[in-house]
Design a protein around this motif. Structure first.
Motif, mmCIF file in Angstrom:
data_model
loop_
_atom_site.group_PDB
_atom_site.id
_atom_site.type_symbol
_atom_site.label_atom_id
_atom_site.label_comp_id
_atom_site.label_asym_id
_atom_site.label_seq_id
_atom_site.Cartn_x
_atom_site.Cartn_y
_atom_site.Cartn_z
ATOM 1 N N GLN A 55 0.824 -1.195 0.000
ATOM 2 C CA GLN A 55 0.000 0.000 0.000
ATOM 3 C C GLN A 55 0.862 1.250 0.000
ATOM 4 O OE1 GLN A 55 -2.447 -0.606 3.433
ATOM 5 N NE2 GLN A 55 -4.057 -1.670 2.283
ATOM 6 N N VAL A 56 1.975 1.207 0.714
ATOM 7 C CA VAL A 56 2.893 2.346 0.725
ATOM 8 C C VAL A 56 3.500 2.547 -0.655
ATOM 9 C CG1 VAL A 56 5.083 3.185 1.640
ATOM 10 C CG2 VAL A 56 3.429 2.126 3.169
ATOM 11 N N SER A 57 3.796 1.435 -1.350
ATOM 12 C CA SER A 57 4.480 1.518 -2.635
ATOM 13 C C SER A 57 3.546 1.936 -3.762
ATOM 14 C CB SER A 57 5.112 0.158 -2.971
ATOM 15 O OG SER A 57 5.993 -0.230 -1.941
ATOM 16 N N ASP A 58 2.303 1.434 -3.741
ATOM 17 C CA ASP A 58 1.396 1.664 -4.858
ATOM 18 C C ASP A 58 1.083 3.146 -5.007
ATOM 19 O OD1 ASP A 58 1.305 -0.973 -5.421
ATOM 20 O OD2 ASP A 58 -0.622 -1.367 -4.449
ATOM 21 N N MET A 92 19.025 -1.368 1.698
ATOM 22 C CA MET A 92 18.261 -2.619 1.707
ATOM 23 C C MET A 92 17.103 -2.575 2.692
ATOM 24 S SD MET A 92 21.339 -5.429 1.341
ATOM 25 C CE MET A 92 22.601 -4.463 2.190
ATOM 26 N N THR A 93 16.883 -1.411 3.294
ATOM 27 C CA THR A 93 15.838 -1.247 4.300
ATOM 28 C C THR A 93 14.655 -0.504 3.692
ATOM 29 O OG1 THR A 93 17.532 -1.104 6.026
ATOM 30 C CG2 THR A 93 15.310 -0.367 6.604
ATOM 31 N N PHE A 94 13.453 -1.044 3.893
ATOM 32 C CA PHE A 94 12.245 -0.363 3.450
ATOM 33 C C PHE A 94 11.926 0.750 4.434
ATOM 34 C CE2 PHE A 94 7.653 0.194 3.257
ATOM 35 C CZ PHE A 94 7.440 0.275 1.890
ATOM 36 N N PRO A 95 11.523 1.962 3.987
ATOM 37 C CA PRO A 95 11.146 2.323 2.617
ATOM 38 C C PRO A 95 12.261 2.952 1.793
ATOM 39 C CG PRO A 95 10.497 4.096 4.072
ATOM 40 C CD PRO A 95 11.161 3.038 4.947
ATOM 41 N N TYR A 96 13.491 3.043 2.354
ATOM 42 C CA TYR A 96 14.544 3.775 1.651
ATOM 43 C C TYR A 96 14.903 3.132 0.317
ATOM 44 C CZ TYR A 96 14.843 5.778 6.306
ATOM 45 O OH TYR A 96 14.525 6.379 7.490
ATOM 46 N N GLU A 97 14.969 1.796 0.289
ATOM 47 C CA GLU A 97 15.303 1.134 -0.975
ATOM 48 C C GLU A 97 14.221 1.367 -2.021
ATOM 49 O OE1 GLU A 97 13.523 -1.666 -2.120
ATOM 50 O OE2 GLU A 97 12.235 -1.965 -0.389
ATOM 51 N N PHE A 98 12.965 1.454 -1.575
ATOM 52 C CA PHE A 98 11.872 1.724 -2.518
ATOM 53 C C PHE A 98 11.945 3.147 -3.058
ATOM 54 C CE2 PHE A 98 7.698 3.793 -2.860
ATOM 55 C CZ PHE A 98 7.268 3.211 -4.041
ATOM 56 N N PHE A 99 12.181 4.118 -2.177
ATOM 57 C CA PHE A 99 12.264 5.511 -2.619
ATOM 58 C C PHE A 99 13.433 5.712 -3.580
ATOM 59 C CE2 PHE A 99 10.052 6.652 1.511
ATOM 60 C CZ PHE A 99 8.833 6.838 0.893
ATOM 61 N N ALA A 100 14.560 5.055 -3.315
ATOM 62 C CA ALA A 100 15.711 5.178 -4.221
ATOM 63 C C ALA A 100 15.362 4.648 -5.599
ATOM 64 C CB ALA A 100 16.909 4.426 -3.645
ATOM 65 N N ARG A 101 14.784 3.454 -5.632
ATOM 66 C CA ARG A 101 14.448 2.822 -6.911
ATOM 67 C C ARG A 101 13.413 3.650 -7.685
ATOM 68 N NH1 ARG A 101 12.741 -1.380 -4.858
ATOM 69 N NH2 ARG A 101 10.480 -1.218 -5.103
ATOM 70 N N GLN A 102 12.347 4.047 -6.996
ATOM 71 C CA GLN A 102 11.292 4.803 -7.672
ATOM 72 C C GLN A 102 11.782 6.181 -8.102
ATOM 73 O OE1 GLN A 102 8.097 3.491 -8.313
ATOM 74 N NE2 GLN A 102 8.076 5.260 -9.671
ATOM 75 N N GLY A 103 12.600 6.804 -7.262
ATOM 76 C CA GLY A 103 13.137 8.118 -7.593
ATOM 77 C C GLY A 103 14.008 8.081 -8.832
ATOM 78 N N ILE A 104 14.834 7.045 -8.948
ATOM 79 C CA ILE A 104 15.698 6.912 -10.126
ATOM 80 C C ILE A 104 14.859 6.760 -11.383
ATOM 81 C CG2 ILE A 104 17.330 5.372 -11.294
ATOM 82 C CD1 ILE A 104 18.533 4.797 -8.516
#
Length: 230
Positions: A55-58, A92-104
């Motif tokens: 839900q956080v990612s979507d 490798m810790t959520f949500p930082y890894e998600f923000f990095a990937r989505q931001g890129i």
């Protein structure tokens, strides 16, 4: 540095009032109860935790986040922010890894001709991420590289001189495909099979890297076979 940056972003958004733009702000919303009325905290089931993470990612994108600020994503200083997000590939810790990937991916999608001049600043973060030799980090980095080479004109050619820094780790993992026998390899469906991702990335490098790309790939990874010549 990347984690500190996003912690400051969270503080800013909580003060400014995101107005529902960020899905992240939905977590933990609602009035707090008095201490006496609080129920004992229960551990979330694994399935519920994964659902909350999804839900956080979507629906989250950096472009949506930037609607809460003055600057549009297309007007960001790419020499500062794009290498910063690439530094986050090591997270490798959520949500930082998600923000990095989505931001890129968001910045590559909207960067256009701003991306090419920043390529030299991206090599060390890419090398650092691959040097961790963590399968999850490598898979994410490979998908980012595939997006990077097609994000703007001449980016593929600009990466060729840096193959000696990027490709050695890929040579180690190139043949590490999962042998599931008669079973189903779900990693292929999720594009998490590291051997297949490396092959896809090398082919993208060759297609977008110009005339000298194959020679330089072959020098670093002798087992690679051309997807163009063959």
């Amino acid at each position: 540095m990347f984690v500190c940056f996003f912690q400051s972003v969270f503080c800013f958004l909580s003060v400014a009032g995101a107005g529902g733009e960020m899905v992240v702000e939905k977590a933990g919303s609602g009035p707090s109860k008095p201490v006496g009325d609080r129920c004992p905290q229960q551990q979330e089931p694994l399935g519920h935790a994964k659902k909350s993470k999804q839900q956080v990612s979507d629906g989250f994108t950096v472009k949506a986040m930037m609607k809460n600020t003055v600057v549009e994503i297309e007007k960001l200083d790419y020499h500062y922010y794009l290498p910063l997000f690439f530094d986050g590939l090591c997270e490798m810790t959520f949500p930082y890894e998600f923000f990095a990937r989505q931001g890129i991916h968001d910045m590559l999608e909207h960067g256009g001709n701003k991306i090419l001049p920043v390529i030299p600043q991206l090599i060390i973060p890419i090398k650092n991420a691959l040097s961790l030799r963590n399968r999850q980090v490598i898979c994410i980095t490979l998908k980012v590289l595939q997006h990077l080479v097609v994000s703007a004109d001449m980016v593929g050619e600009a990466l060729v001189p840096y193959y000696r820094q990027i490709l050695p780790v890929l040579n180690i993992f190139k043949n590490m495909n999962v042998n599931s026998g008669d079973g189903i390899d779900y990693s292929q469906q999720k594009r998490e099979n590291i051997g297949d991702l490396i092959q896809e990335t090398l082919e993208a490098f060759e297609r977008c890297g110009g005339e000298t790309a194959y020679i330089n790939i072959k020098y670093m990874i002798p087992t690679y076979q051309s997807c163009i010549l063959n």
